[in-house]
Write a protein that holds these residues in place. Sequence first.
Motif, PDB file in Angstrom:
ATOM      1  N   SER A   1       0.203  -0.905   0.025  1.00  0.00           N
ATOM      2  CA  SER A   1       0.020   0.170  -0.594  1.00  0.00           C
ATOM      3  C   SER A   1       1.011   1.423  -0.262  1.00  0.00           C
ATOM      4  N   LYS A   2      -0.126   2.527  -0.175  1.00  0.00           N
ATOM      5  CA  LYS A   2       1.165   3.146  -0.398  1.00  0.00           C
ATOM      6  C   LYS A   2       1.095   4.420   0.756  1.00  0.00           C
ATOM      7  N   SER A   3      -0.119   3.900   2.533  1.00  0.00           N
ATOM      8  CA  SER A   3       0.828   4.595   3.337  1.00  0.00           C
ATOM      9  C   SER A   3       1.811   2.890   4.122  1.00  0.00           C
ATOM     10  N   PHE A   4       1.982   2.216   3.425  1.00  0.00           N
ATOM     11  CA  PHE A   4       3.252   1.598   3.988  1.00  0.00           C
ATOM     12  C   PHE A   4       4.340   2.279   3.557  1.00  0.00           C
ATOM     13  N   ALA A   5       4.201   2.276   2.587  1.00  0.00           N
ATOM     14  CA  ALA A   5       5.707   2.221   1.644  1.00  0.00           C
ATOM     15  C   ALA A   5       6.464   4.599   2.226  1.00  0.00           C
ATOM     16  N   THR A   6       4.938   4.916   2.365  1.00  0.00           N
ATOM     17  CA  THR A   6       5.547   5.975   3.604  1.00  0.00           C
ATOM     18  C   THR A   6       5.938   5.792   4.610  1.00  0.00           C
ATOM     19  N   TYR A   7       6.124   5.273   5.221  1.00  0.00           N
ATOM     20  CA  TYR A   7       5.984   4.580   6.503  1.00  0.00           C
ATOM     21  C   TYR A   7       7.400   4.168   6.163  1.00  0.00           C
ATOM     22  N   LEU A   8       7.483   3.462   5.355  1.00  0.00           N
ATOM     23  CA  LEU A   8       9.091   2.844   5.348  1.00  0.00           C
ATOM     24  C   LEU A   8      10.050   4.075   4.868  1.00  0.00           C
ATOM     25  N   VAL A   9       9.222   5.077   4.321  1.00  0.00           N
ATOM     26  CA  VAL A   9      10.233   5.784   4.056  1.00  0.00           C
ATOM     27  C   VAL A   9      10.546   7.391   4.923  1.00  0.00           C
ATOM     28  N   LYS A  10       9.484   7.158   5.825  1.00  0.00           N
ATOM     29  CA  LYS A  10       9.358   7.778   6.570  1.00  0.00           C
ATOM     30  C   LYS A  10      10.337   8.305   8.569  1.00  0.00           C
ATOM     31  N   THR A  11      10.274   7.051   7.781  1.00  0.00           N
ATOM     32  CA  THR A  11      10.598   6.040   9.325  1.00  0.00           C
ATOM     33  C   THR A  11      12.010   5.634   9.945  1.00  0.00           C
ATOM     34  N   PHE A  12      12.702   5.173   8.827  1.00  0.00           N
ATOM     35  CA  PHE A  12      13.792   3.933   8.231  1.00  0.00           C
ATOM     36  C   PHE A  12      14.701   5.451   8.175  1.00  0.00           C
ATOM     37  N   GLU A  13      16.726   5.335   7.842  1.00  0.00           N
ATOM     38  CA  GLU A  13      17.451   5.218   7.492  1.00  0.00           C
ATOM     39  C   GLU A  13      17.766   5.051   5.935  1.00  0.00           C
ATOM     40  N   PRO A  14      17.747   5.482   4.815  1.00  0.00           N
ATOM     41  CA  PRO A  14      17.385   4.954   2.956  1.00  0.00           C
ATOM     42  C   PRO A  14      18.365   3.836   3.258  1.00  0.00           C
ATOM     43  N   ILE A  15      19.411   3.495   4.039  1.00  0.00           N
ATOM     44  CA  ILE A  15      20.715   2.523   4.300  1.00  0.00           C
ATOM     45  C   ILE A  15      20.034   1.439   4.422  1.00  0.00           C
ATOM     46  N   ASP A  16      18.114   1.359   5.616  1.00  0.00           N
ATOM     47  CA  ASP A  16      18.551   0.901   7.029  1.00  0.00           C
ATOM     48  C   ASP A  16      18.449  -0.434   5.957  1.00  0.00           C
ATOM     49  N   PHE A  17      17.677  -0.693   4.740  1.00  0.00           N
ATOM     50  CA  PHE A  17      16.912  -2.240   3.827  1.00  0.00           C
ATOM     51  C   PHE A  17      18.280  -3.178   3.320  1.00  0.00           C
ATOM     52  N   VAL A  18      19.428  -2.109   2.897  1.00  0.00           N
ATOM     53  CA  VAL A  18      20.451  -3.278   2.311  1.00  0.00           C
ATOM     54  C   VAL A  18      21.271  -3.546   4.293  1.00  0.00           C
ATOM     55  N   VAL A  19      21.294  -2.914   5.172  1.00  0.00           N
ATOM     56  CA  VAL A  19      22.096  -3.020   6.308  1.00  0.00           C
ATOM     57  C   VAL A  19      21.551  -4.511   6.680  1.00  0.00           C
ATOM     58  N   ARG A  20      19.864  -4.040   6.577  1.00  0.00           N
ATOM     59  CA  ARG A  20      19.722  -5.404   7.284  1.00  0.00           C
ATOM     60  C   ARG A  20      20.032  -7.032   6.413  1.00  0.00           C
ATOM     61  N   LEU A  21      19.419  -6.003   5.183  1.00  0.00           N
ATOM     62  CA  LEU A  21      19.337  -7.707   4.109  1.00  0.00           C
ATOM     63  C   LEU A  21      20.835  -8.569   4.373  1.00  0.00           C
ATOM     64  N   ALA A  22      22.056  -7.501   4.264  1.00  0.00           N
ATOM     65  CA  ALA A  22      23.562  -7.851   5.119  1.00  0.00           C
ATOM     66  C   ALA A  22      23.331  -8.704   5.664  1.00  0.00           C
ATOM     67  N   GLN A  23      22.883  -8.583   7.345  1.00  0.00           N
ATOM     68  CA  GLN A  23      22.746  -8.498   8.540  1.00  0.00           C
ATOM     69  C   GLN A  23      21.968 -10.827   8.623  1.00  0.00           C
ATOM     70  N   GLU A  24      20.442 -10.278   7.975  1.00  0.00           N
ATOM     71  CA  GLU A  24      19.748 -11.566   8.394  1.00  0.00           C
ATOM     72  C   GLU A  24      19.688 -11.855   7.120  1.00  0.00           C
TER      73      GLU A  24
END
Length: 515
Positions: free
Chosen positions: A414-437
């Motif tokens: 959903s659009k609201s979920f996408a907004t949540y991602l952008v407004k809540t997390f650092e831009p590199i959060d996704f790639v960092v977690r991808l590496a960690q997990e």
Amino acid sequence: GNPNWIAVEPREAFFQLGLFAMDESKRHELRPGFGSPAEKKGLVTRFNAFVKKNAKKSGVSFLKKAVVYAHKELKMEPAEFISEIVDAMLGDHYPTPDRILEFNEKAVHPYLMKEILGDKRYGKFDLFATEGGTAAMAYIFNSLMENKILRKGDTIALGTPIFTPYIEIPHLNDYKFVTINVEQDEKKGWQYPDKEIKKLENPKIKAFFLVHPSNPTSVSIQPESFKKIANLVKNKRKDLIILTDDVYGTFVNGFKSLAAAAPHNTILVYSFSKYFGATGWRLGVIAIHEKNILDQKIAKLSARDKAILNKRYSTVALYPEKLKFIERMVADSRAVALHHTSGVSTPQQVVMTLFSIFCLLDKKGVYKKRAQDILLKRFKTLYKGIGIPCPKDPYGTHYYTIIDIPKLAQKRYSKSFATYLVKTFEPIDFVVRLAQERAVVLLDGGGFDAPNMSIRISLANLPDAAYENIGKSISWLLEQYYKHWKSNPSTSSQASHKASPGTAGRSAARTRSLQ
């Protein structure tokens, strides 16, 4: 972006040539263990005997074909060509001419015409062999400044997204350029919209630097935009310098460099590294049309500036004022005073020649199709793993791809979920977690001026099967973010407070809370 393939046949020919060259050197040993330069007399006869004796060995057949091609198509007599490549293989002389060896220029020029410019009609380009594309860029920036074509504080345009160092270089103390981004549009398949191309009409912009096809978005400029840039240079910006890095051009059928759109304005950089799996060889070339605006700009400098430059290059040429920009670049590459030792090593230039002739002989484009197939298969596997349709783009190289995570989040959830991602997390959060997990290491697209929280994936450097795991890992992690968002009522209020660079610790804490 380091490819995991190797162009086999031209390498085999290179090493067979090396064995022949060593046999020639040992014919007249100066002392035990000390060979001598190859003797020209009877060299062709001995080469033919070597080819006949080793006819069934890998690489020998192609080596023979290369000599025939050099004779018939490059107009080099066998005695001349064999003598020069054997001497170059032995590496017992400084590169002469220092800009590029004659046999190498005769081979690389038609290769560039075929693969990068797409036609022979654009005239003759002078070539400068360099230690890869990165050395080429360093030499170009340095000489543009030394020859007062560009000066500190000048405005340049960058085609973005772009290879990260090209974002960083203009702001170094050596240059201090003002940069204007000419931005590709994700919604239009990463093409340059008309309004962005129009920025180049600004007379303050002295030069336009781009990677073409682009890195990381991996597309070449569509014909309509190509023509608009050509017309802009022809009619409105005859003084605009274009610097184009065309290393990925061979992965697009029918590719044409901007050097074809504006041949007299363009500095073309090409590297053999990606197409032939030769990053370790450091093989690059700069191509500048023999009639170009760079030489014209030097000729129009003030008398004071000309006097300074004439003094600088007085040890290089008897009449330094007549020295072409590309020759000045060769001298500058060795701080002028050491220009007599400039140039790429001679064995490296033999490899460039063999790579070029290998493709020139491949009339049906078999190697090109196979190289493209490697990337396309991985590309499709990746998108299948993510669970989204595979983009179809006739201008795409498939060498890299950009996955826009917020865009994927909106489309899948959903659009609201996408907004949540952008407004809540650092831009590199996704790639960092991808590496960690998931032990999947990818690059943040934002570092290339791609959208924030996007990821850049190379399709060139891992086994085919790895891309399914990468795709599934991306999909899995996005689902974890979504589950956390759905299960935590407080996240809706968090979505209104975007984490700033100073809140990295809190962002990390939120990351841990998703586990």
